[in-house]
Write a protein that holds these residues in place. Structure first.
Motif, short mmCIF file in Angstrom:
data_model
loop_
_atom_site.label_atom_id
_atom_site.label_comp_id
_atom_site.label_asym_id
_atom_site.label_seq_id
_atom_site.Cartn_x
_atom_site.Cartn_y
_atom_site.Cartn_z
N LYS A 95 38.97 -11.51 10.47
CA LYS A 95 39.75 -10.26 9.82
C LYS A 95 38.93 -9.13 10.37
O LYS A 95 39.35 -7.88 10.67
N SER A 96 37.52 -9.15 10.53
CA SER A 96 36.69 -8.09 10.94
C SER A 96 36.01 -8.10 12.10
O SER A 96 35.15 -7.54 12.57
N THR A 106 35.90 -4.89 14.36
CA THR A 106 35.11 -3.89 13.69
C THR A 106 33.76 -4.22 14.02
O THR A 106 32.96 -3.39 14.30
N GLY A 134 37.29 -9.21 4.86
CA GLY A 134 36.82 -8.72 5.97
C GLY A 134 36.05 -7.35 5.97
O GLY A 134 34.94 -7.14 6.42
N LYS A 135 36.94 -6.60 5.13
CA LYS A 135 36.39 -5.00 5.07
C LYS A 135 35.08 -5.24 4.24
O LYS A 135 33.90 -4.52 4.36
N VAL A 193 31.75 -6.52 6.12
CA VAL A 193 31.20 -5.58 7.16
C VAL A 193 30.56 -4.39 6.35
O VAL A 193 29.42 -3.86 6.63
N GLU A 194 31.09 -4.07 5.15
CA GLU A 194 30.37 -2.88 4.33
C GLU A 194 29.05 -3.36 3.77
O GLU A 194 28.01 -2.97 3.76
#
Length: 366
Positions: free
Chosen positions: A207-208, A211, A318-319, A322-323
């Motif tokens: 999902k990431s 990004t 996913g968010k 990454v964060e």
């Protein structure tokens, strides 16, 4: 010296045993080994591949609820003790070392009843049923986490660390990077879900991907062989960013780890031993499907000391992934702080400590 080693079921019990055997071979040229495991466990393949004499017994674990199967397990245990006693006598064992798993129960118990010096090695911060049971009978208990000491008789416990940690030292990180197609200049993140992979971690990475493709760091993403084809299909649809290398499995993990700046992984005991030995910051996503939820407790042993960031599987997205990578890898001060904290928790001479513990025990009995 005739040394019997027993441990099975998962790599977390077997790899420390093999690491210890290699260390003993270096120090004691006339040492002879016998490994007792099960035919169905991973040990039957890994141990034989190392050319170590291997014998097996049949044993299963206890169910945590009342079950007819437990009656069968007791019967198998008693038969396992009888078979183990015969093997130990024939081999003329000087010491028996158990590194975890159901198979250790009858083997180490049999040794204690024969008066043979015994050691069990507990890799996790919370011990399993087998080591709790054996703690009453063995001579020494070697642990990898300070947090594990509270579960055992105080006079028997020694903090040794995990022998596997010693094997990742002095590796060529640049060689590791080049072997999988990473370059030497960019920061590198390893994302791995264990030898078989972890579906929730795979889903978060997929999902990431777009990004991650825009980031100033590179990623080695190890899917696990079981999930690789499915992951590749998804990647083919969205595209594979140039800075993301995807592999089903890597065989040179010590080299890879040595070239890693940050690792995203489960919280198995062997993984944590390797990370702390090398001083690698980590984002730990413990498996919630293990006995006693021990992976979360393992992870907290690092996160409570600022050596890792704990992310529960139910919080993972996913968010979020990454964060958390950005917070650590793009903040040089934070990255250095976590490296130092991880290194402080690491026990780099674990194999030596466990070897000396074994030698003292045998010499005392002679």
């Amino acid at each position: 010296m005739n040394i019997v080693v027993s441990g099975g079921g998962t790599g977390g019990h077997i790899y420390p045993a093999l690491a210890l055997i290699r260390e003993i071979k270096k120090r004691t040229k006339d040492a002879k080994f016998l490994y007792i495991g099960t035919q169905k466990g991973l040990e039957s393949k890994l141990v034989v591949r190392e050319n170590i004499p291997f014998k097996s017994i049949h044993i299963t674990g206890f169910k945590r609820s009342i079950s007819l199967e437990n009656v069968k397990t007791v019967t198998r245990f008693l038969k396992g003790v009888k078979d183990s006693k015969k093997m130990l006598k024939e081999f003329k064992a000087d010491v028996v070392i158990g590194t975890g798993g159901y198979v250790c129960g009858p083997v180490v118990y049999a040794a204690s009843k024969l008066g043979i010096p015994t050691i069990i090695h507990e890799q996790n911060s919370v011990p399993g049923l087998t080591n709790k049971f054996l703690s009453r009978y063995v001579d020494r208990i070697a642990v990898c986490f300070e947090e594990a000491k509270q579960y055992f008789p105080e006079k028997k416990v020694v903090l040794t660390g995990n022998p596997r940690a010693s094997e990742v030292l002095n590796q060529d990180g640049n060689k590791g990077r080049l072997s999988v197609g990473l370059n030497k200049d960019q920061p590198a993140v390893l994302i791995v879900g264990g030898s078989r992979g972890a579906k929730p971690i795979n889903e978060a990475v997929l999902k990431s991907l777009s990004t991650l493709g825009q980031k100033p760091y590179q990623i080695l993403y190890v899917t696990g062989e079981v999930h690789y084809e499915e992951v590749k299909k998804e990647v083919d649809l969205v595209g594979n960013p140039e800075n993301v290398v995807i592999k089903p499995f890597v065989h040179n993990m010590p080299e890879i780890l040595a070239g890693t700046d940050l690792t995203v992984a489960r919280a198995g005991a062997t993984t944590l031993a390797e990370l702390t030995s090398l001083g690698i910051p980590s984002i730990l996503i413990p498996s919630p499907y293990v006995t006693n939820n021990h992976q979360e407790k393992n992870a907290r042993a690092l996160s409570d000391h600022h050596a890792a960031k704990l992310v529960l599987e139910k919080e993972l997205s996913g968010k979020k992934l990454v964060e958390e990578i950005d917070k650590i890898l793009l903040d040089k001060d934070k990255l250095l702080e976590m490296k130092n904290a991880a290194r402080e928790l690491g026990i780099q001479d674990a194999s030596t400590r466990l070897y000396k513990l074994m030698k003292e025990l045998v010499d005392h009995r002679q």
